[in-house]
Structure formats: C-alpha cells, structure tokens
Design a protein around this motif. Structure first.
Motif, mmCIF file in Angstrom:
data_model
loop_
_atom_site.group_PDB
_atom_site.id
_atom_site.type_symbol
_atom_site.label_atom_id
_atom_site.label_comp_id
_atom_site.label_asym_id
_atom_site.label_seq_id
_atom_site.Cartn_x
_atom_site.Cartn_y
_atom_site.Cartn_z
ATOM 1 N N LEU A 158 0.824 -1.209 0.000
ATOM 2 C CA LEU A 158 0.000 0.000 0.000
ATOM 3 C C LEU A 158 0.860 1.262 0.000
ATOM 4 C CD1 LEU A 158 -2.882 -0.942 2.468
ATOM 5 C CD2 LEU A 158 -2.988 -0.755 -0.012
ATOM 6 N N SER A 159 2.003 1.214 0.676
ATOM 7 C CA SER A 159 2.907 2.369 0.672
ATOM 8 C C SER A 159 3.421 2.646 -0.730
ATOM 9 C CB SER A 159 4.104 2.128 1.598
ATOM 10 O OG SER A 159 3.682 1.981 2.920
ATOM 11 N N GLY A 160 3.790 1.588 -1.433
ATOM 12 C CA GLY A 160 4.253 1.767 -2.807
ATOM 13 C C GLY A 160 3.169 2.340 -3.703
ATOM 14 N N LEU A 161 1.953 1.834 -3.576
ATOM 15 C CA LEU A 161 0.841 2.381 -4.364
ATOM 16 C C LEU A 161 0.556 3.831 -3.978
ATOM 17 C CD1 LEU A 161 -1.625 -0.649 -4.354
ATOM 18 C CD2 LEU A 161 -0.331 0.252 -6.298
ATOM 19 N N GLY A 162 0.672 4.134 -2.694
ATOM 20 C CA GLY A 162 0.431 5.499 -2.242
ATOM 21 C C GLY A 162 1.458 6.480 -2.765
ATOM 22 N N VAL A 163 2.717 6.074 -2.770
ATOM 23 C CA VAL A 163 3.763 6.957 -3.297
ATOM 24 C C VAL A 163 3.559 7.152 -4.799
ATOM 25 C CG1 VAL A 163 6.249 7.147 -3.709
ATOM 26 C CG2 VAL A 163 5.416 6.467 -1.463
ATOM 27 N N LEU A 164 3.200 6.091 -5.509
ATOM 28 C CA LEU A 164 2.894 6.241 -6.938
ATOM 29 C C LEU A 164 1.713 7.186 -7.143
ATOM 30 C CD1 LEU A 164 3.247 2.659 -8.451
ATOM 31 C CD2 LEU A 164 4.622 4.673 -8.964
ATOM 32 N N GLY A 165 0.725 7.076 -6.262
ATOM 33 C CA GLY A 165 -0.446 7.928 -6.383
ATOM 34 C C GLY A 165 -0.175 9.396 -6.117
ATOM 35 N N THR A 166 0.885 9.690 -5.377
ATOM 36 C CA THR A 166 1.202 11.098 -5.127
ATOM 37 C C THR A 166 1.870 11.761 -6.319
ATOM 38 O OG1 THR A 166 3.318 10.554 -4.098
ATOM 39 C CG2 THR A 166 1.416 10.794 -2.629
ATOM 40 N N VAL A 167 2.428 10.960 -7.223
ATOM 41 C CA VAL A 167 3.111 11.551 -8.378
ATOM 42 C C VAL A 167 2.401 11.292 -9.703
ATOM 43 C CG1 VAL A 167 5.378 11.576 -7.291
ATOM 44 C CG2 VAL A 167 4.670 9.566 -8.580
ATOM 45 N N LEU A 168 1.541 10.273 -9.769
ATOM 46 C CA LEU A 168 0.817 9.982 -11.007
ATOM 47 C C LEU A 168 -0.527 10.699 -11.011
ATOM 48 C CD1 LEU A 168 1.378 6.143 -11.454
ATOM 49 C CD2 LEU A 168 2.483 7.998 -12.692
ATOM 50 N N PRO A 169 -0.816 11.439 -12.065
ATOM 51 C CA PRO A 169 -2.118 12.111 -12.119
ATOM 52 C C PRO A 169 -3.252 11.094 -12.271
ATOM 53 C CG PRO A 169 -0.885 12.480 -14.144
ATOM 54 C CD PRO A 169 0.019 11.727 -13.216
ATOM 55 N N GLY A 170 -4.337 11.348 -11.599
ATOM 56 C CA GLY A 170 -5.502 10.496 -11.711
ATOM 57 C C GLY A 170 -5.535 9.311 -10.768
ATOM 58 N N MET A 171 -4.461 9.061 -10.046
ATOM 59 C CA MET A 171 -4.439 7.939 -9.099
ATOM 60 C C MET A 171 -4.391 8.491 -7.686
ATOM 61 S SD MET A 171 -1.756 4.830 -8.856
ATOM 62 C CE MET A 171 -1.784 3.692 -7.499
#
Length: 98
Positions: free
Chosen positions: A33-46
């Motif tokens: 979940l941490s990895g998905l969260g970090v991706l979500g902070t930089v990827l638009p729309g996630m």
C-alpha cells in the motif's frame, strides 16, 4: 499447592498490535500500500492518500518501526498526520511538494 501469579498485562503500546502470526502479512500489505500510495502522489488520476492511510493503519497495528518510517517520509508523513489529526486531508495537487 501455590497458584502462580497472573501474567502482567502487556505494555500499552503492545495491546493494539495484531496477533503475532498476522503481523508479517500486515507488514507486507502495508509495504504494498505504501508503494501504491507513493505512486499515487506523483501519477495524475491515481489517489495516493487513501493507500498511505491504509498503510499507516496496518503499520500501527503490526510494526511501530515501519509506522515511524512511513510518518517520517517528507512527502507522505504530513498527509497521514493531517488525516489522523482532523480526519481530513489537505487538497494537494498530484506531483506538487506538500
């Protein structure tokens, strides 16, 4: 026959922890979940904050060390801390520093 005294209660910080067999699963899920969260902070729309809040909850129940690590991250810590304090998050556009 003497009855042994009852075991002392667990320390306050241990009473909220998950049972020992579930902790490794919670830590692995929290890292995912941490990895998905970090991706979500930089990827638009996630969305990222939802995953980070879930990871912080899992870490708080399984490993105080990983919880501290997550909260000490400069990009992540303030988001989760805001949610814990006010049950709300600041509006931060994706990819911008907090």
């Amino acid at each position: 026959m003497t009855v042994p005294p009852p075991a002392p209660p667990p320390p306050p910080e241990d009473r909220w922890l998950l049972p020992a067999p579930l902790r490794p699963l919670a830590i692995v899920t929290g890292l995912l979940l941490s990895g998905l969260g970090v991706l979500g902070t930089v990827l638009p729309g996630m969305p990222g904050t939802v995953f980070l809040i879930g990871a912080a909850w899992l870490f708080s129940r399984s490993s105080p060390r990983f919880e501290r690590w997550l909260l000490d991250l400069p990009l992540v810590g303030p988001l989760v801390d805001d949610y814990r304090r006010a049950w709300a998050c600041r509006a931060v556009p994706n990819g911008s520093p907090t």
